[in-house]
Motif scaffolding. Structure first.
Motif, short mmCIF file in Angstrom:
data_model
loop_
_atom_site.label_atom_id
_atom_site.label_comp_id
_atom_site.label_asym_id
_atom_site.label_seq_id
_atom_site.Cartn_x
_atom_site.Cartn_y
_atom_site.Cartn_z
N ARG A 16 0.81 -1.20 0.00
CA ARG A 16 0.00 0.00 0.00
C ARG A 16 0.85 1.26 0.00
N ASP A 17 1.96 1.24 0.75
CA ASP A 17 2.79 2.43 0.87
C ASP A 17 3.92 2.48 -0.14
N SER A 18 4.02 1.47 -0.99
CA SER A 18 5.09 1.49 -1.98
C SER A 18 4.88 2.61 -3.00
N ARG A 19 3.64 3.09 -3.09
CA ARG A 19 3.38 4.18 -4.02
C ARG A 19 3.91 5.51 -3.49
N LEU A 20 4.17 5.59 -2.19
CA LEU A 20 4.65 6.83 -1.61
C LEU A 20 6.10 7.08 -2.04
N PRO A 21 6.44 8.30 -2.39
CA PRO A 21 7.83 8.60 -2.79
C PRO A 21 8.76 8.55 -1.60
N ALA A 22 10.03 8.27 -1.88
CA ALA A 22 11.02 8.26 -0.81
C ALA A 22 11.22 9.66 -0.26
N ARG A 23 11.20 10.66 -1.15
CA ARG A 23 11.37 12.04 -0.69
C ARG A 23 10.47 12.97 -1.50
N ASP A 24 9.81 13.87 -0.81
CA ASP A 24 8.97 14.90 -1.43
C ASP A 24 9.56 16.25 -1.03
N ARG A 25 10.49 16.75 -1.85
CA ARG A 25 11.19 17.99 -1.50
C ARG A 25 10.24 19.19 -1.46
N ALA A 26 9.24 19.21 -2.34
CA ALA A 26 8.29 20.32 -2.35
C ALA A 26 7.54 20.40 -1.02
N ASN A 27 7.15 19.23 -0.50
CA ASN A 27 6.47 19.22 0.80
C ASN A 27 7.40 19.69 1.91
N ALA A 28 8.67 19.31 1.85
CA ALA A 28 9.62 19.75 2.87
C ALA A 28 9.80 21.26 2.83
N ILE A 29 9.88 21.82 1.60
CA ILE A 29 10.02 23.29 1.49
C ILE A 29 8.78 23.98 2.05
N GLU A 30 7.61 23.41 1.78
CA GLU A 30 6.39 23.99 2.32
C GLU A 30 6.37 23.92 3.85
N LEU A 86 15.61 5.17 0.67
CA LEU A 86 15.83 6.60 0.73
C LEU A 86 17.29 6.94 0.44
N VAL A 87 18.20 6.15 0.97
CA VAL A 87 19.63 6.41 0.73
C VAL A 87 19.96 6.24 -0.75
N VAL A 88 19.43 5.15 -1.37
CA VAL A 88 19.72 4.88 -2.78
C VAL A 88 19.17 6.00 -3.66
N GLU A 89 17.92 6.40 -3.43
CA GLU A 89 17.34 7.44 -4.27
C GLU A 89 18.01 8.79 -4.06
N THR A 90 18.44 9.04 -2.83
CA THR A 90 19.17 10.28 -2.58
C THR A 90 20.50 10.30 -3.32
N SER A 91 21.17 9.15 -3.34
CA SER A 91 22.45 9.06 -4.06
C SER A 91 22.23 9.25 -5.56
N ARG A 92 21.18 8.64 -6.10
CA ARG A 92 20.89 8.79 -7.53
C ARG A 92 20.60 10.25 -7.88
#
Length: 907
Positions: free
Chosen positions: A790-804, A895-901
């Protein structure tokens, strides 16, 4: 040399008398010695000069004749004349030594010899007496060398004698000074000894041998003073004895009073305990039947009723709510008196809080044909952090009083910014009415409990007099202030200042209507404040708004997309029809009429006009905007549906099995009726044991459990069911009519998903059930595979949400994310270690702290995993915790892998 000043009288007298004597002796001795030494030196010089003159006279013939033997003889004669002469020398005119005689054993080079010389001249005799005498003829000179040894001995004797005489004089002076000083000091010592004896407590001390003169007078005065002191001391002792006796009697009386006070204190404590028990019992015993009254009255209101019957039902509900409000005021006052008031911190919208209270009290205002107007300035934040329940309580008391004491005119609630910087915000709320006002005498006791001003006030307006006292206490507990300004006959204005924190995370002002299809609305409102508030609400929603105070004339060239007409509290059917006809002469655009309290007659008159719709006023913003959307045909921007939002009319509990446990038959039937109307299949239990048996025999989806039940309490039922694996994640809602709700929550922490106070309100019951079932859908009982899917659809990081979340600052959002990534391995290691030690409390704190950081940093998948893990840790579900820990590690790795990419892509 520094002379130390003596401290004693004897030393001072001694020093004063002795110093002049010593100084005089020193001066005299010095003068005598110097004089004697000078005399010795002069005698020695005179004797040497005389001997030289004697030798010069003897050597005249010898030098004149040149007879050396005669000169030596003269030298021997002079040498023999004095033992001090050590050598004699005679020289001729050519300075040649003619005779040199030295005493045997003497050394002419010794430094102790002093030479005395004299010239040798031959007298010239004139034969002719008539001629003047001529000058003497020099023949040579003589030198006599004398020793100073005798003179030195004489000088030493003189010094010794002078010092001896000085010492004897000083000794005599010291003895005389000591004798005189003792004569002076002895009476003073006697006086000092007597003073010391008196100071040590011997008041009978006296001076027996009195001196003469001034010291004798001083001693006599001391004896008289000592006698007076002895007499005064005796009188004082007598008075002390008398005072001691009185004090002893007073202490005995005080001990008796203290004992009485201790008994009274114990009685007061017992009375307070009894009062608390009584209030708890009264709360339970009153709220329980009130639950049935209000519940069944609400169900009756939904049935087919004629106008008279509906009026009777509304009267029952209103009277029951008024009684419940009085009971709540008394219980709240008791809680604040006991110092048990605790404030909560939740995120809330101040507009919703004010809107809730205004909507609640508007029917009372409209019954009196009063205008109840709410106005919130645009600079008030949409989300504040604080105790919204206490805020509603304060507003309910203030606005309710304003409506109660106002017979004509209006009540205005105005919220605006007072001060605020950063996250701190001070909200100012003014509640202004045009009522009877408050006199100066009543103003002084306005916030006193159980006081309502003049004696006639309670009879005219009712109430307990606790509202303002409770409001004042609540405002002070929240760190704010409340002020009042009033003029009898002109109205009253209460001003409340409350500090709150601003919640900036997730707040974003978005118009509810698409700006691309912006509609133009003309608002017609005769009341300037009400029209301004309505216009602001519509402008914030994205409408173009024009405000008018009356219907424009037919000649006005106006083409709005929609008319919004607000009718005052005193409007009648004819007035509404007249205004609608006037609008139709101007434009055929749709008209939304806001009617006071949605009067059925007025509503029917509005709906008879083509293109017109009616809406009760005041109306909640969402409902108003939905009505306007329906009238304009524009599509609103979707709002996220909150957990717990349910459709009251739909059978949304179809297929659900709900167990209801309550020992009160009326409440049990009421809750059963409500839940069956929602489509649920219900199981009823009259006590805790029956509830446990039914839960064991059936698969229950939801439990509503009363806290106070025979056999087993609701807490014991929940604890028993939570110990079973099948009910570890099943939603359980607690029902209670006890005022000690907070204490019960502390005792039953982690057992219940929600708490509801009796009497039950249907909207709160809807919300609690909806939220509990929503949590069930995401409970830890779900398998790890299902949750991951169910939660696999959630992104590892949502930078726009963090900025908000960081107020629109990308630099701050990135810095927080870097900090999260740096501490993530250490936090995961700590969580695994705490789970290995089964330290559930520390593990819950670590997970909760990491979850808060993840929400701010905009990592949705990791945040969802931590939320599920937090629920598992709260329930101490070991198997579910293990699966959630594995999922947490997986999400962290992702999260670590996607951040590195993303980092490599940016490079």
């Amino acid at each position: 040399m520094i002379v130390t000043r003596p401290n004693s009288i004897f030393g001072r007298i001694f020093l004063t008398a002795l110093l002049p004597i010593l100084l005089l002796a020193l001066l005299l001795s010095t003068y005598a010695i110097n004089t004697r030494l000078d005399d010795l030196q002069a005698a020695h010089a005179d004797r040497g000069a005389a001997k030289a003159e004697q030798l010069a006279s003897l050597a005249v013939v010898g030098l004149f004749t040149g007879d050396a033997s005669m000169l030596r003889a003269a030298c021997h004669r002079v040498l023999a004349s004095s033992g001090d002469i050590q050598r004699v020398v005679v020289r001729d005119r050519n300075n040649a030594v003619v005779a040199d005689v030295q005493r045997p054993g003497a050394d002419a080079r010794t430094p102790s010899l002093v030479a005395f010389g004299a010239p040798v001249v031959a007298p010239v005799l004139e034969i002719d007496d008539t001629q003047q005498g001529g000058a003497d003829t020099p023949l040579g000179d003589v030198a006599v060398y004398m020793s100073v040894h005798a003179t030195e001995l004489a000088r030493q004797r003189a010094l010794r004698d002078a010092l001896l005489i000085s010492l004897i004089s000083v000794a005599l002076a010291v003895l005389l000074t000591v004798a005189v000083a003792r004569q002076i000091v002895r009476p003073i010592d006697a006086l000092r000894d007597a003073v010391g004896r008196i100071r040590s407590g011997d008041l009978d001390a006296r001076i027996s041998a009195l001196s003469r003169g001034e010291l004798g007078e001083l001693q006599s005065g001391f004896n008289a003073m000592a006698e007076q002191i002895a007499t005064s001391s005796q009188n004082l002792r007598d008075q002390i004895d008398e005072a001691t006796a009185s004090l002893r009697d007073a202490l005995a009386e005080l001990e008796q009073k203290n004992a009485d006070l201790e008994i009274a204190r114990h009685r007061e404590r017992d009375a307070n305990r009894a009062k608390s028990v009584f209030l708890a019992s009264m709360s339970h015993e009153i709220r329980t039947p009130m639950n049935g009254v209000l519940g069944f009255a609400g169900l009756l209101r939904k049935s087919e009723l004629d106008a008279t019957q509906r009026e009777f039902v509304e009267t029952i509900i209103r009277s029951a709510n008024n009684l419940l409000a009085i009971i709540n005021d008394i219980l709240d006052f008791s809680e604040m008196e006991a110092g048990k008031l605790q404030l909560e911190r939740v995120v809330f919208d101040p507009r919703d809080a004010i809107e809730d209270v205004v909507c609640l009290l508007t029917p009372q205002a409209h019954e009196k044909r009063l205008e109840l107007i709410q106005l919130v300035d645009t600079d008030v934040p949409q989300q504040l952090v604080g105790d919204v329940t206490r805020l509603r309580h304060v507003l309910t008391n203030l606005i309710g009083n304003a409506v109660k004491f106002t017979d004509d005119g209006e009540v205005v609630v105005h919220a605006r910014r007072a001060t605020g910087e950063g996250r701190r915000f001070e909200l100012e709320i003014l509640v202004r009415d045009t009522g009877i006002g408050i006199g100066d005498e009543a103003m002084a006791t306005l916030f006193r409990p159980f006081y309502q001003g003049p004696a006639s006030t309670p009879r005219l307006y009712g109430g307990t007099g606790l509202g303002l006292s409770i409001s004042h206490s609540l405002v002070e507990a929240m760190g704010g202030t409340i002020d009042v300004a009033s003029e009898p006959g002109r109205g009253t204005c209460f001003t409340v200042h409350l500090p709150f924190d601003v919640e900036r995370r997730g707040t974003k002002t978005v118009p509810l209507l698409d700006v691309a299809t912006r509609s133009q609305i003309i608002v017609i409102d005769a009341h300037p404040l009400s029209g301004d508030a309505l216009a602001r609400t519509l402008e914030q929603a994205g409408f173009g708004v024009e405000l008018r105070s009356e219907v424009p004339p037919p000649t006005a060239a106006l083409l709005p997309d929609l008319w919004v007409l607000r009718c005052g509290a005193s409007i009648d059917e004819a007035g509404v029809v007249t205004m609608l006809k006037a609008l139709r002469r101007v434009s055929h655009a749709p008209v939304c009429v806001l009617l006071p309290n949605a009067d059925a007659t007025l509503k029917h008159a509005v709906e008879q006009c083509k293109g017109c719709c009616a809406q009760g006023y005041p109306v909640r913003r969402k409902r108003l905007l939905a009505t306007l959307h329906s009238a304009t045909g524009h599509v609103p921007i979707d709002e996220p549906k909150r957990a717990g939002d349910v459709d009251e009319n739909a059978p949304w509990l179809s297929g659900r099995v709900v167990l209801i446990a309550d020992d009160n038959d009326i409440n049990l039937r009421l809750t059963d009726t409500l839940l069956r109307s929602y489509g649920a299949r219900t199981l009823l239990a009259a006590d805790g044991e029956a509830a446990i048996r039914l839960a064991a025999q059936n698969a229950v989806d939801l439990l509503l459990v009363d806290i106070h039940m025979p056999e087993k309490s609701g807490v014991e039922v929940a604890r028993t069911l939570r110990a079973q694996a099948r009910y570890r994640a099943t939603p359980i809602i607690a029902l209670t009519a006890d005022i000690r709700l907070r204490d019960q929550r502390d005792e039953a922490k982690g057992l219940f998903d929600a708490w509801l106070e009796k009497p039950l309100r249907e909207d709160k019951l809807h919300t609690a059930i909806g939220r509990s079932l929503s949590h069930e859908a995401a409970s830890p009982a779900t398998t790890a595979a299902e949750t991951s899917l169910r939660d696999s659809r959630l992104p590892a990081r949502d930078r726009a949400n963090a900025i908000e979340n960081t107020g629109g600052d990308p630099a701050v959002a990135d810095a927080l994310f870097v900090d999260l990534m740096a501490r993530l391995p250490r936090d995961l290691e700590a969580i695994h270690a705490q789970f290995g030690e089964r330290d559930w409390s520390a593990m819950q704190q670590s997970v909760h702290k990491l979850h808060g950081a993840a929400m701010v940093c905009g990592v949705p998948a990791l945040s969802a995993t931590l939320r599920a893990l937090d629920r598992a840790v709260q329930q101490q579900a070991t198997d579910v915790t293990v699966s959630q820990l594995a999922r947490l590690q997986s999400e962290a790795d992702r999260l670590v892998v996607e951040t590195s990419r993303s980092g490599r892509a940016e490079r």
